[in-house]
Design a protein around this motif. Sequence first.
Motif, short mmCIF file in Angstrom:
data_model
loop_
_atom_site.label_atom_id
_atom_site.label_comp_id
_atom_site.label_asym_id
_atom_site.label_seq_id
_atom_site.Cartn_x
_atom_site.Cartn_y
_atom_site.Cartn_z
N GLU A 164 0.90 -1.11 -0.01
CA GLU A 164 0.06 0.00 -0.10
C GLU A 164 0.93 1.32 0.09
N CYS A 165 0.39 2.21 -0.73
CA CYS A 165 1.51 3.38 -0.97
C CYS A 165 1.00 4.40 0.20
N LEU A 166 2.02 5.32 0.32
CA LEU A 166 1.85 6.35 1.45
C LEU A 166 0.41 7.26 1.54
N VAL A 167 0.34 7.60 0.45
CA VAL A 167 -0.94 8.47 0.24
C VAL A 167 -2.26 7.65 0.31
N CYS A 168 -2.47 6.35 -0.31
CA CYS A 168 -3.51 5.68 0.24
C CYS A 168 -3.64 5.33 1.60
N TYR A 169 -2.64 5.02 2.06
CA TYR A 169 -2.53 4.67 3.66
C TYR A 169 -2.97 5.94 4.31
N VAL A 170 -2.54 7.00 4.36
CA VAL A 170 -2.86 8.34 4.98
C VAL A 170 -4.32 8.81 4.81
N ASP A 171 -4.74 8.42 3.51
CA ASP A 171 -6.16 8.93 3.24
C ASP A 171 -7.15 8.10 3.99
N ARG A 172 -6.73 6.64 3.91
CA ARG A 172 -7.66 5.83 4.74
C ARG A 172 -7.57 6.04 6.24
N GLN A 173 -6.45 6.49 6.83
CA GLN A 173 -6.43 6.78 8.24
C GLN A 173 -7.12 8.03 8.40
N LEU A 174 -7.00 9.17 7.46
CA LEU A 174 -7.69 10.29 7.84
C LEU A 174 -9.13 10.15 7.64
N ARG A 175 -9.73 9.27 6.75
CA ARG A 175 -11.15 9.23 6.69
C ARG A 175 -11.68 8.52 7.98
N ALA A 176 -10.53 7.60 8.67
CA ALA A 176 -11.35 7.06 9.89
C ALA A 176 -11.11 7.74 11.10
N PHE A 177 -9.95 8.59 11.39
CA PHE A 177 -9.41 9.09 12.63
C PHE A 177 -9.32 10.56 12.28
N GLY A 178 -9.54 11.14 11.26
CA GLY A 178 -9.34 12.56 11.09
C GLY A 178 -7.92 13.13 11.47
N CYS A 179 -7.38 14.26 11.08
CA CYS A 179 -6.22 14.80 11.27
C CYS A 179 -5.90 15.27 12.65
N ASP A 180 -4.92 15.28 13.43
CA ASP A 180 -4.80 15.77 14.69
C ASP A 180 -3.68 16.99 14.60
N GLY A 181 -3.31 17.44 13.23
CA GLY A 181 -2.49 18.49 13.29
C GLY A 181 -1.10 17.99 13.17
N THR A 182 -0.72 16.56 13.26
CA THR A 182 0.60 16.36 13.07
C THR A 182 0.97 15.55 11.83
N HIS A 183 1.91 14.71 11.44
CA HIS A 183 2.23 13.86 10.55
C HIS A 183 2.35 12.40 11.06
N ARG A 184 1.24 12.37 11.85
CA ARG A 184 1.27 10.92 12.55
C ARG A 184 1.08 9.71 11.85
N PHE A 185 0.38 9.83 10.61
CA PHE A 185 0.17 8.61 9.89
C PHE A 185 1.22 8.42 8.82
N ALA A 186 1.67 9.63 8.43
CA ALA A 186 2.71 9.62 7.30
C ALA A 186 4.03 8.87 8.21
N GLN A 187 4.33 9.51 9.51
CA GLN A 187 5.32 8.84 10.38
C GLN A 187 5.23 7.41 10.60
N GLN A 188 3.90 7.00 10.74
CA GLN A 188 3.60 5.57 11.03
C GLN A 188 3.93 4.86 9.89
N TYR A 189 3.55 5.36 8.70
CA TYR A 189 3.97 4.59 7.40
C TYR A 189 5.26 4.69 7.27
N ARG A 190 6.04 5.56 7.55
CA ARG A 190 7.53 5.46 7.24
C ARG A 190 8.15 4.32 8.12
N GLU A 191 7.64 4.41 9.57
CA GLU A 191 8.27 3.33 10.48
C GLU A 191 7.71 1.86 10.10
N ALA A 192 6.62 1.60 9.41
CA ALA A 192 6.30 0.32 9.10
C ALA A 192 6.87 -0.17 7.57
#
Length: 157
Positions: free
Chosen positions: A46-74
Amino acid sequence: MEGAVRDGCVRAVWESSFMETNTPSAEAENIVRLAARTILTPDVGECLVCYVDRQLRAFGCDGTHRFAQQYREASAPRSTALVKRLARVGACCCDCEIFLNACEPAFALWTEDRWVDDPEQGEVFVESQPPAVMPACAGVPRGAVDPCRNWARAAKW
Ligand SMILES: [Zn+2]
Ligand SMILES: [Zn+2]
């Protein structure tokens, strides 16, 4: 006699509710733990953008790069400059800016401009719309942080 029967009923009800609060809460905890793991892990390929899109739809943005960071780590641990790179393409402060500034659904996924027959207003022009839900990720090689072909980039990443 009547009172005794009532007491017996009360106890049975109390006991069953006691047992119920025990077992399902442990079960619920497992489900939450499992869900947390499923939610936070990008799918294979799964690509970064699809992943972040999926997470944002489920959890919303909290003003950080938390999902991009999570993607990078994983999925892309070597992309240590990912956030810097995102900042360069317009997502300086948080995940949702990726979709505001850096990329949008690929043109092929948008609905077509069309004329619709409206009973009251006659012919109405309906502009092309982005898809309400993105299709499954088209896939990227492991370690890549580029968007898959479902996304068009506004700037060079
Ligand atoms: Zn945001
Ligand atoms: Zn994708």
